[in-house]
Design a protein around this motif. Structure first.
Motif, mmCIF file in Angstrom:
data_model
loop_
_atom_site.group_PDB
_atom_site.id
_atom_site.type_symbol
_atom_site.label_atom_id
_atom_site.label_comp_id
_atom_site.label_asym_id
_atom_site.label_seq_id
_atom_site.Cartn_x
_atom_site.Cartn_y
_atom_site.Cartn_z
ATOM 1 N N VAL A 467 0.844 -1.195 0.000
ATOM 2 C CA VAL A 467 0.000 0.000 0.000
ATOM 3 C C VAL A 467 0.878 1.243 0.000
ATOM 4 O O VAL A 467 0.645 2.194 -0.755
ATOM 5 C CB VAL A 467 -0.942 0.010 1.223
ATOM 6 N N ALA A 468 1.923 1.232 0.834
ATOM 7 C CA ALA A 468 2.847 2.373 0.889
ATOM 8 C C ALA A 468 3.548 2.558 -0.454
ATOM 9 O O ALA A 468 3.771 3.695 -0.906
ATOM 10 C CB ALA A 468 3.870 2.159 1.999
ATOM 11 N N ALA A 469 3.905 1.455 -1.104
ATOM 12 C CA ALA A 469 4.584 1.552 -2.401
ATOM 13 C C ALA A 469 3.659 2.142 -3.454
ATOM 14 O O ALA A 469 4.082 2.953 -4.289
ATOM 15 C CB ALA A 469 5.064 0.171 -2.838
ATOM 16 N N ARG A 470 2.399 1.754 -3.409
ATOM 17 C CA ARG A 470 1.449 2.237 -4.414
ATOM 18 C C ARG A 470 1.177 3.730 -4.288
ATOM 19 O O ARG A 470 0.978 4.420 -5.286
ATOM 20 C CB ARG A 470 0.137 1.465 -4.290
ATOM 21 N N VAL A 471 1.163 4.223 -3.063
ATOM 22 C CA VAL A 471 0.815 5.628 -2.868
ATOM 23 C C VAL A 471 2.036 6.535 -2.875
ATOM 24 O O VAL A 471 1.906 7.753 -2.753
ATOM 25 C CB VAL A 471 0.020 5.829 -1.544
ATOM 26 N N ALA A 472 3.219 5.948 -3.008
ATOM 27 C CA ALA A 472 4.443 6.754 -3.013
ATOM 28 C C ALA A 472 4.424 7.746 -4.164
ATOM 29 O O ALA A 472 3.944 7.455 -5.256
ATOM 30 C CB ALA A 472 5.660 5.847 -3.116
ATOM 31 N N ALA A 478 8.874 4.676 -3.519
ATOM 32 C CA ALA A 478 8.165 3.451 -3.894
ATOM 33 C C ALA A 478 9.095 2.250 -3.776
ATOM 34 O O ALA A 478 8.699 1.183 -3.278
ATOM 35 C CB ALA A 478 7.620 3.564 -5.304
ATOM 36 N N CYS A 479 10.332 2.399 -4.226
ATOM 37 C CA CYS A 479 11.290 1.298 -4.186
ATOM 38 C C CYS A 479 11.600 0.887 -2.753
ATOM 39 O O CYS A 479 11.738 -0.301 -2.450
ATOM 40 C CB CYS A 479 12.569 1.676 -4.918
ATOM 41 N N THR A 480 11.699 1.858 -1.870
ATOM 42 C CA THR A 480 11.936 1.547 -0.459
ATOM 43 C C THR A 480 10.826 0.667 0.090
ATOM 44 O O THR A 480 11.069 -0.319 0.805
ATOM 45 C CB THR A 480 12.051 2.847 0.368
ATOM 46 N N SER A 481 9.593 0.997 -0.279
ATOM 47 C CA SER A 481 8.460 0.218 0.214
ATOM 48 C C SER A 481 8.363 -1.146 -0.457
ATOM 49 O O SER A 481 8.000 -2.143 0.182
ATOM 50 C CB SER A 481 7.160 1.004 0.007
ATOM 51 N N TRP A 482 8.689 -1.210 -1.756
ATOM 52 C CA TRP A 482 8.668 -2.510 -2.428
ATOM 53 C C TRP A 482 9.731 -3.434 -1.834
ATOM 54 O O TRP A 482 9.512 -4.654 -1.704
ATOM 55 C CB TRP A 482 8.903 -2.355 -3.924
ATOM 56 N N THR A 483 10.871 -2.877 -1.448
ATOM 57 C CA THR A 483 11.906 -3.681 -0.815
ATOM 58 C C THR A 483 11.429 -4.181 0.542
ATOM 59 O O THR A 483 11.668 -5.344 0.909
ATOM 60 C CB THR A 483 13.202 -2.866 -0.666
ATOM 61 N N ALA A 484 10.735 -3.326 1.278
ATOM 62 C CA ALA A 484 10.172 -3.740 2.562
ATOM 63 C C ALA A 484 9.131 -4.842 2.368
ATOM 64 O O ALA A 484 9.027 -5.769 3.181
ATOM 65 C CB ALA A 484 9.544 -2.539 3.268
ATOM 66 N N ALA A 485 8.374 -4.752 1.283
ATOM 67 C CA ALA A 485 7.368 -5.781 0.994
ATOM 68 C C ALA A 485 8.043 -7.121 0.722
ATOM 69 O O ALA A 485 7.610 -8.168 1.228
ATOM 70 C CB ALA A 485 6.527 -5.358 -0.206
ATOM 71 N N SER A 486 9.113 -7.111 -0.066
ATOM 72 C CA SER A 486 9.836 -8.348 -0.340
ATOM 73 C C SER A 486 10.418 -8.939 0.937
ATOM 74 O O SER A 486 10.367 -10.156 1.161
ATOM 75 C CB SER A 486 10.955 -8.084 -1.356
ATOM 76 N N LYS A 487 10.947 -8.083 1.767
ATOM 77 C CA LYS A 487 11.520 -8.547 3.042
ATOM 78 C C LYS A 487 10.455 -9.224 3.889
ATOM 79 O O LYS A 487 10.707 -10.254 4.534
ATOM 80 C CB LYS A 487 12.147 -7.377 3.796
ATOM 81 N N ALA A 488 9.236 -8.673 3.876
ATOM 82 C CA ALA A 488 8.142 -9.269 4.654
ATOM 83 C C ALA A 488 7.794 -10.660 4.127
ATOM 84 O O ALA A 488 7.499 -11.574 4.907
ATOM 85 C CB ALA A 488 6.919 -8.358 4.602
ATOM 86 N N LEU A 489 7.838 -10.824 2.815
ATOM 87 C CA LEU A 489 7.576 -12.142 2.227
ATOM 88 C C LEU A 489 8.619 -13.156 2.692
ATOM 89 O O LEU A 489 8.299 -14.295 3.034
ATOM 90 C CB LEU A 489 7.611 -12.065 0.702
#
Length: 529
Positions: A467-472, A478-489
């Motif tokens: 959600v954070a990546a989409r609204v960046a 956006a990349c910071t949030s997408w990296t955080a999303a991958s880390k969560a996976l």
């Protein structure tokens, strides 16, 4: 708003494609010298699996995407650096939530009808209807919470999302737009095409071949070397494809394995692209052993991912993958998240299971509450190297105390299991998703039949990060949030990268460019013998 070189993005300008295809750096054929083009002819390329449904609004699988690029155009395409480029839209204005596209007033459908904003709107209406359960939702568009309008007088189509989505423009490059009768009834596209691409579908023989003919009047279709006919042939064995290349029966195939030297030795050209990634995913539906996080983490710890990468890529890319969206050009380098992947440690794998309440029986199989740690390890037979990798993985898992049944699936069956039925436990998956947003429907969306999250993954940290990546408002944010999303996976062992996926195109008797391993339809030129 921007309009970039169209050929580099997806091939809409045939005249420009002629120059690109001559380059010594092209994705399959050609040299520094000016090639001699044949007069028309037939270009045949092999793919490992059947594309499945011919409805372009309900099939985002890799092979289908390759076929659709010959038959359809998207609203926007992508340049070689990943930037948005012109497609059916010649320009656009996007503020993060609302996008206004100016549609090319010269664009026509294969039936000769004009492609207007209202035609574009029919596609979005079909995708938005929940009764259609379109794979575009989640893979291209984040959800059905969007509105649209068409102004045929102004020549504009407007798409408004419920909230910001930073990857909208590149995502739309993977949504093929139907026109003519196909826009009225996409489900009716079972043996024909109805698009604005440089070719039309002549015949469709599932699990055999798809024959396409050059579309008269398409810009540049009369250029030297443009084939009169294109055939996509289903060849599920690389060695067979290599033999067909050597005999001249086909012109191009993806050959990642041991047949490459004899092909290049016979004058074929090759180029390797990172077109996606290979991942291990788990079904977390209640009642399955893989719903237990300890099991998912332990299986990851038990596996030497370098060995698995070497096996599945047949030695082309032998290092373990670090991303679930590795396709080039990457919008976001999320490799930093790989530090969260449970490290290879066989003893730690057994300790993880024991800490999770699993105990080893006299037969060496772990049990918990009377349930054995028994599961199926699936893979698509259309993925070369997958069988060898599955054998290696099964052996590693069994050493950790699991009872594993290897389950090969034909591509169509595999696609159904991964996106719809959820009938799997552990799946070795090969994705050609070019950016992380294309997986969100699979990993954070609604469950079937309302969505494609067939593995019932529920990971709040991942969901919050996307959600954070989409609204960046910036690419960096956006990349910071997408990296955080991958880390969560990786932290939750929902999906684990195994390898970068190579697409090594070998071409003979023709030249062809690709973008990230995906054929550029109107870059193809036949060469004189």
């Amino acid at each position: 708003m921007r309009k970039l070189n169209v050929l580099a993005a997806a091939g809409l300008a045939l005249a420009a494609a002629t120059t690109a295809a001559c380059s010594g750096n092209s994705g399959g054929g050609g040299s520094a010298a000016q090639p001699k083009y044949a007069n028309g002819g037939k270009f045949t390329f092999a793919v490992a699996g059947d594309p499945g449904t011919l409805n372009p609004l309900n099939n985002t699988a890799t092979t289908a995407n390759w076929l659709f690029r010959f038959l359809y155009q998207p609203l926007v395409t992508r340049a070689t650096d990943g930037a948005p480029a012109a497609g059916l839209a010649t320009k656009w204005d996007f503020d993060g939530t609302k996008a206004v596209f100016t549609i090319d007033d010269k664009a026509t459908c294969s039936d000769g009808s004009k492609i207007t904003p209202s035609v574009i709107a029919k596609n979005f209406a079909w995708v938005k209807d929940p009764a259609n359960v379109s794979t575009v939702i989640g893979a291209v568009l984040p959800d059905r919470n969007f509105t649209y309008s068409a102004d045929d007088t102004a020549g504009t189509f407007t798409l408004t999302l419920a909230g910001p989505f930073s990857n909208l423009l590149p995502s739309l490059s993977f949504m093929s737009i139907a026109c003519g009768s196909g826009a009225d009834n996409p489900k009716g596209l079972t043996a024909a095409s109805s698009g604005s691409g440089p070719f039309t579908l002549k015949t469709a023989t599932p699990n055999s071949e798809y024959v396409l003919t050059k579309r008269p009047g398409y810009p540049g279709s009369g250029q030297p070397g443009v084939p009169d006919e294109v055939v996509m042939k289903i060849v599920d064995n690389e060695s067979t494809a290599a033999n067909l290349l050597l005999s001249g029966a086909i012109n191009a195939a993806v050959v990642n394995g041991q047949d490459r030297p004899r092909l290049t030795g016979a004058g074929a050209t090759e180029k390797t692209y990172v077109s996606g990634g290979v991942v291990m995913s788990f079904n977390e539906t209640e009642g399955r052993v893989t719903a237990d996080k300890a099991v998912r983490v332990a299986l990851t710890q038990a596996l030497n991912r370098d060995d698995a990468a070497r096996a599945v890529t047949q030695g082309l890319l032998p290092k373990a993958g670090t991303s679930v969206s590795a396709a080039q050009p990457q919008i976001c380098d999320d490799s930093a998240a790989a530090s969260a992947i449970p490290a290879y440690d066989v003893q730690a794998a057994q300790s993880t299971l024991q800490s999770g309440g699993w105990t080893k029986g006299s037969d060496g199989i772990m049990t918990k509450g009377g349930t054995q740690l028994a599961f199926r390890l699936g893979y698509s037979t259309a993925t070369p190297g997958a069988a060898a990798a599955a054998e290696l993985m099964a052996d590693a898992f069994q050493k950790a105390g699991a009872k594993v049944t290897i389950s090969p699936h034909a591509q169509a069956d595999y696609t159904q299991r991964v996106f719809t039925t959820g009938d799997y436990d552990v799946m070795l998956e090969q994705f050609s998703n070019p950016f992380p947003s294309t997986l969100t429907g699979l990993l954070a969306g609604p469950f079937p039949p309302n969505g494609t999250n067939a593995g019932h993954v529920i990971n709040k940290t991942y969901a919050d990060a996307i959600v954070a990546a989409r609204v960046a408002t910036t690419t960096s944010a956006a990349c910071t949030s997408w990296t955080a999303a991958s880390k969560a996976l990786f932290d939750n062992a929902d999906m684990i990268p195994i390898a970068n996926w190579p697409t090594n195109w070998v071409v003979k008797g023709a030249v062809m460019d690709t973008l990230g391993g995906r054929p550029i339809a109107d870059s193809i030129r036949m060469l004189e013998p």
